[in-house]
Design a protein around this motif. Structure first.
Motif, PDB file in Angstrom:
ATOM      1  N   ARG A  59      26.229 -23.872 -20.068  1.00  0.00           N
ATOM      2  CA  ARG A  59      25.474 -22.613 -20.095  1.00  0.00           C
ATOM      3  C   ARG A  59      23.969 -22.876 -20.213  1.00  0.00           C
ATOM      4  NH1 ARG A  59      29.217 -18.559 -20.862  1.00  0.00           N
ATOM      5  NH2 ARG A  59      27.719 -17.022 -21.656  1.00  0.00           N
ATOM      6  N   GLN A  60      23.495 -23.771 -19.359  1.00  0.00           N
ATOM      7  CA  GLN A  60      22.094 -24.172 -19.394  1.00  0.00           C
ATOM      8  C   GLN A  60      21.208 -23.205 -18.606  1.00  0.00           C
ATOM      9  OE1 GLN A  60      23.919 -27.578 -17.480  1.00  0.00           O
ATOM     10  NE2 GLN A  60      22.352 -28.843 -18.443  1.00  0.00           N
ATOM     11  N   GLY A 155      16.579 -18.603 -21.411  1.00  0.00           N
ATOM     12  CA  GLY A 155      17.849 -18.332 -22.046  1.00  0.00           C
ATOM     13  C   GLY A 155      18.709 -17.327 -21.317  1.00  0.00           C
ATOM     14  N   GLU A 156      19.787 -16.917 -21.988  1.00  0.00           N
ATOM     15  CA  GLU A 156      20.815 -16.122 -21.341  1.00  0.00           C
ATOM     16  C   GLU A 156      20.348 -14.714 -20.991  1.00  0.00           C
ATOM     17  OE1 GLU A 156      24.530 -16.216 -23.358  1.00  0.00           O
ATOM     18  OE2 GLU A 156      24.732 -18.404 -23.201  1.00  0.00           O
ATOM     19  N   ARG A 157      19.384 -14.146 -21.728  1.00  0.00           N
ATOM     20  CA  ARG A 157      18.952 -12.792 -21.379  1.00  0.00           C
ATOM     21  C   ARG A 157      18.325 -12.784 -19.988  1.00  0.00           C
ATOM     22  NH1 ARG A 157      14.420  -8.599 -23.774  1.00  0.00           N
ATOM     23  NH2 ARG A 157      15.500  -6.718 -23.081  1.00  0.00           N
ATOM     24  N   GLU A 158      17.521 -13.773 -19.673  1.00  0.00           N
ATOM     25  CA  GLU A 158      16.922 -13.835 -18.343  1.00  0.00           C
ATOM     26  C   GLU A 158      17.976 -13.985 -17.264  1.00  0.00           C
ATOM     27  OE1 GLU A 158      12.386 -15.490 -18.749  1.00  0.00           O
ATOM     28  OE2 GLU A 158      13.978 -16.889 -18.255  1.00  0.00           O
ATOM     29  N   MET A 159      19.096 -14.589 -17.589  1.00  0.00           N
ATOM     30  CA  MET A 159      20.167 -14.745 -16.615  1.00  0.00           C
ATOM     31  C   MET A 159      20.762 -13.405 -16.195  1.00  0.00           C
ATOM     32  SD  MET A 159      22.267 -18.092 -17.916  1.00  0.00           S
ATOM     33  CE  MET A 159      21.558 -19.737 -17.873  1.00  0.00           C
ATOM     34  N   GLN A 160      20.431 -12.338 -16.929  1.00  0.00           N
ATOM     35  CA  GLN A 160      20.945 -11.006 -16.602  1.00  0.00           C
ATOM     36  C   GLN A 160      19.875 -10.113 -15.967  1.00  0.00           C
ATOM     37  OE1 GLN A 160      24.056 -10.484 -16.744  1.00  0.00           O
ATOM     38  NE2 GLN A 160      24.710 -12.188 -18.036  1.00  0.00           N
ATOM     39  N   ALA A 161      18.708 -10.657 -15.661  1.00  0.00           N
ATOM     40  CA  ALA A 161      17.640  -9.844 -15.077  1.00  0.00           C
ATOM     41  C   ALA A 161      17.999  -9.399 -13.661  1.00  0.00           C
ATOM     42  CB  ALA A 161      16.335 -10.635 -15.053  1.00  0.00           C
ATOM     43  N   VAL A 162      17.477  -8.220 -13.274  1.00  0.00           N
ATOM     44  CA  VAL A 162      17.602  -7.757 -11.894  1.00  0.00           C
ATOM     45  C   VAL A 162      16.230  -7.853 -11.240  1.00  0.00           C
ATOM     46  CG1 VAL A 162      19.511  -6.219 -12.456  1.00  0.00           C
ATOM     47  CG2 VAL A 162      17.189  -5.325 -12.471  1.00  0.00           C
ATOM     48  N   SER A 163      16.215  -8.056  -9.940  1.00  0.00           N
ATOM     49  CA  SER A 163      14.958  -8.218  -9.215  1.00  0.00           C
ATOM     50  C   SER A 163      14.712  -7.007  -8.319  1.00  0.00           C
ATOM     51  CB  SER A 163      14.977  -9.497  -8.384  1.00  0.00           C
ATOM     52  OG  SER A 163      16.095  -9.536  -7.524  1.00  0.00           O
TER      53      SER A 163
END
Length: 288
Positions: A59-60, A155-163
């Motif tokens: 989960r890197q 981290g993981e929050r950025e992994m959930q960002a929408v563009s």
């Protein structure tokens, strides 16, 4: 640009998700969103470089250089993908999915990504497409509940960002440069229409409201060489970073946002931004 107005509004022109990072998008009529989560199935899978830092299950937060993407592997744009989230089956076509379906042409690959055999079939297909050596085959990447967007540093929050991309900004850039710029070069989830060019760079509020959905804008998108690749021809035919710097003075196009309240997004839906907005400090932009 109306910096101090209480609101700006536009509409959702189109919605896209990218089930496999680096492969083609699929257009959506609507999409359900949950607070703290990105687009369902967007960048759900990726193909990591054999000599990279990706470790399955770790989960890197890794940047795009660790994966096979258009930045280095423009041949991926020659493949059109059709993914069924209900069955987890991915089909790859040498032509666009719509044309292939209409013509009844068979898929070059049909792979059930829920199985080891299907995943290996995708890995083998891409390795052959990119002419990788036997010891350089991609590593199939999946992290339960996470995604592989281009913003993976903190981290993981950025992994959930929408563009998000403003289509007026894309058109304005093309007019200044004297070229036609396909907005799909920027691989965004949400395409907005009805805003002034570059209004997204100084929104009057850090929150976008789309029905029940609330999107918290947190950063502009600094672009990379992937935007040089024509999504229709797979040719590296436009020096996009040079164009951006020459005509805008920076490499940014689009914004990232977190989903802070869930609901359903649909094409044609109104989008409103309000409040007081301070433009992002360029020094804070993430380059991956």
């Amino acid at each position: 640009m109306p910096q101090n107005s209480s609101a700006l509004s536009g509409t959702i022109d189109s919605l896209y998700y990218y089930p496999v990072k680096g492969l083609s998008p699929q257009r959506l009529d609507e999409v359900p969103l949950e607070a703290g989560r990105g687009f369902p199935h967007d960048r759900r899978y990726a193909l990591a470089r054999a000599d990279g830092r990706y470790v399955p299950g770790a989960r890197q937060p890794l940047g795009k250089r660790e994966f096979h993407v258009l930045m280095k592997d423009e041949r991926l744009a020659a493949v059109r993908s059709v993914y069924d989230p209900g069955t987890d089956v991915l089909q790859l076509f040498p032509a666009s999915p719509a044309e292939g379906a209409e013509a009844g042409a068979p898929a070059a690959l049909t792979a059930d990504l829920s199985t080891a055999a299907g995943r290996q079939a995708l890995v083998g297909y891409v390795a052959e497409l990119l002419e990788l050596p036997a010891d350089g085959q991609p590593v199939f990447a999946e992290e339960d509940g996470l995604r592989f967007p281009d913003l993976l540093r903190t981290g993981e929050r950025e992994m959930q960002a929408v563009s998000i991309i403003n289509l007026a900004s894309v058109r304005e850039l093309g007019e200044r440069a004297g070229v036609t710029v396909d907005p799909l070069r920027f691989r965004a989830n949400i395409h907005l229409e009805g805003l002034e060019p570059f209004a997204e760079r100084a929104l009057p509020g850090p929150v976008l409201e789309c029905g029940d959905v609330r999107l918290e804008v947190f950063q502009e998108t600094a672009r990379c060489a992937a935007t040089e690749v024509n999504p229709g021809t797979a040719g590296r035919d436009l020096p996009m970073l040079k164009v951006l710097y020459e005509h805008l003075g920076h490499s940014n196009m689009g914004i990232y946002a977190y989903v802070t309240a869930g609901g359903r997004l649909a094409t044609g839906q109104a989008v409103r931004a309000g409040g007081v907005w301070t433009p992002v400090n360029p020094s804070s932009l993430t380059r991956v």
